[in-house]
Design an enzyme around this catalytic site. Sequence first.
Site, short mmCIF file in Angstrom:
data_model
loop_
_atom_site.label_atom_id
_atom_site.label_comp_id
_atom_site.label_asym_id
_atom_site.label_seq_id
_atom_site.Cartn_x
_atom_site.Cartn_y
_atom_site.Cartn_z
N TYR A 62 51.89 54.46 -8.73
CA TYR A 62 50.83 53.46 -8.47
C TYR A 62 49.45 54.11 -8.48
CZ TYR A 62 54.31 49.99 -7.17
OH TYR A 62 55.34 49.09 -7.20
N LYS A 106 59.31 49.28 -12.67
CA LYS A 106 58.75 50.62 -12.73
C LYS A 106 59.62 51.56 -11.90
CE LYS A 106 57.77 51.70 -9.08
NZ LYS A 106 58.54 51.74 -7.79
P1 NDP Z 1 67.91 48.53 -4.14
O1 NDP Z 1 68.71 49.72 -3.83
O2 NDP Z 1 67.52 47.65 -3.01
O3 NDP Z 1 68.65 47.62 -5.23
C1 NDP Z 1 69.18 48.14 -6.40
C2 NDP Z 1 70.35 47.27 -6.84
O4 NDP Z 1 70.84 47.77 -8.07
C3 NDP Z 1 71.55 47.31 -5.89
O5 NDP Z 1 71.46 46.39 -4.82
C4 NDP Z 1 72.69 46.95 -6.82
O6 NDP Z 1 72.72 45.54 -7.01
C5 NDP Z 1 72.24 47.54 -8.16
N1 NDP Z 1 72.94 48.80 -8.48
C6 NDP Z 1 73.72 48.97 -9.57
N2 NDP Z 1 74.20 50.22 -9.61
C7 NDP Z 1 73.72 50.85 -8.52
C8 NDP Z 1 73.91 52.16 -8.00
N3 NDP Z 1 74.64 53.09 -8.63
N4 NDP Z 1 73.29 52.48 -6.85
C9 NDP Z 1 72.52 51.58 -6.22
N5 NDP Z 1 72.31 50.33 -6.65
C10 NDP Z 1 72.93 49.95 -7.80
O7 NDP Z 1 66.61 49.05 -4.92
P2 NDP Z 1 65.25 48.28 -5.13
O8 NDP Z 1 65.51 46.85 -5.30
O9 NDP Z 1 64.30 48.71 -4.07
O10 NDP Z 1 64.72 48.95 -6.51
C11 NDP Z 1 65.20 48.53 -7.76
C12 NDP Z 1 64.16 48.84 -8.84
O11 NDP Z 1 62.96 48.13 -8.54
C13 NDP Z 1 63.75 50.31 -8.93
O12 NDP Z 1 63.50 50.67 -10.26
C14 NDP Z 1 62.45 50.38 -8.14
O13 NDP Z 1 61.59 51.43 -8.56
C15 NDP Z 1 61.85 49.03 -8.44
N6 NDP Z 1 60.97 48.56 -7.39
C16 NDP Z 1 59.75 48.08 -7.73
C17 NDP Z 1 58.88 47.65 -6.77
C18 NDP Z 1 57.56 47.09 -7.15
O14 NDP Z 1 56.75 46.83 -6.27
N7 NDP Z 1 57.30 46.83 -8.43
C19 NDP Z 1 59.21 47.75 -5.34
C20 NDP Z 1 60.57 48.19 -5.08
C21 NDP Z 1 61.40 48.60 -6.08
P3 NDP Z 1 74.10 44.75 -7.05
O15 NDP Z 1 74.72 44.95 -5.72
O16 NDP Z 1 73.65 43.36 -7.31
O17 NDP Z 1 74.90 45.33 -8.18
#
Ligand code: NDP
Length: 368
Positions: free
Chosen positions: A221, A136
């Site tokens: 949420y 989401k």
């Molecule tokens: P993070 O920033 O921690 O992780 C995102 C990952 O995406 C990065 O570590 C990277 O992985 C990859 N990535 C690829 N391109 C980009 C870019 N341009 N900028 C940044 N990151 C990039 O975010 P979250 O894990 O917190 O969030 C990811 C998704 O999950 C979002 O859509 C968020 O809304 C959702 N989410 C849902 C939650 C829930 O409870 N359901 C809670 C938290 C987040 P790599 O280094 O492996 O390429």
Amino acid sequence: MEKDSRRDFLKKMGLAGFAMPMVSQFQNIKPSNKNAKKLGIALVGLGNYATNRVGVGLEQSNFWEVKGIVTGTPSKIPDWKKKWGIEDKNVFNYENFDKISKSKDIDVVYICLPNSMHREFTERAAKAGKHVICEKPMATSVEDARAMIKACEENNVKLAIGYRLHFEPFNLEIMKFGREKTFGDITFINSDFGFKIGDPTQWRLNKKLAGGGPLMDVGIYSIQATRYTTGEEPVSVSAQFGPVTDPSRFSEVEESVHYQLDFPSGVTMSGFTSYKTNVQRFNVACNDGWFELSPAFGYGPLKGKTSKGEMDLPIVQHQHAQMEGMGPLFMSDKPIPSHCSGEEGLKDMKILMAILESAENGGKKVML
Ligand code: NDP
């Protein structure tokens, strides 16, 4: 499923002891057979959520095995390979991702990328013949959400949105209170969800990657909970942006939003979301009492109270409950049930966009 086997299944999931919601997401579940082949899943984007939440939730799963990863950061690869025994042929980056079509080990991809990347990777996964779970908010526009549903339909793959609270006992209980009118008709809902955001350089503050600020990230949420508790869809929204107290951080996305939703039965909902305030609650006023969750939506432990006393329900690891609930949905021949489907994500997208439209137009009511 027979009553007893369903109880056993819930017990195994750590979800026993709470009443089933009227809209049962466990309808099509088959209990796992120890010898049955698990679903192979590939996580896309190895950030905080994939690593510390979904990855942990997938440990000791009855239904899933992490068979692949998709990452733009090579330094993350060794730890994932070691933890899950992932083979080199199932390690992808964002450029060669389409080759995932060749991997027989991977059935489903779980997209945990910044919001605006959800569409591209859902479409590419669908074309590669892989089922999709997407985090989401589903997308950053209604158009993108529609395109994602279409791509999955055209390629005959399933699409689910990572709505973990549809598998979480406290939220399931309030769904039941609302649908069964346990405390009478709902008259008013107030829900606030915000947190103090850290790193000023993160993608959540970048409009292109996030699509918006706290509304897209956590306000969703409160909107979801209002919809699944009332069982209704809003007919109109109005909204106002809060003041910008930190212009350098909030030059692209809103710092906070107040919003109001009107429902066909006359229920009104008042919501607030912010990247400057730690707040997390869901309060429901009814004709014959009230119920509330606080904290309501975070990773827990959640807490709930009603006008009749405390809610006493199991505390679960949300992503484990979600994935154990979703496993059978992906193993079944039936479509993903509506409560966690792409269509559900699209409904939220329409409301989120209408809220932003209203706030941008000085609070003018937007009809849905
Ligand atoms: P993070 O920033 O921690 O992780 C995102 C990952 O995406 C990065 O570590 C990277 O992985 C990859 N990535 C690829 N391109 C980009 C870019 N341009 N900028 C940044 N990151 C990039 O975010 P979250 O894990 O917190 O969030 C990811 C998704 O999950 C979002 O859509 C968020 O809304 C959702 N989410 C849902 C939650 C829930 O409870 N359901 C809670 C938290 C987040 P790599 O280094 O492996 O390429």
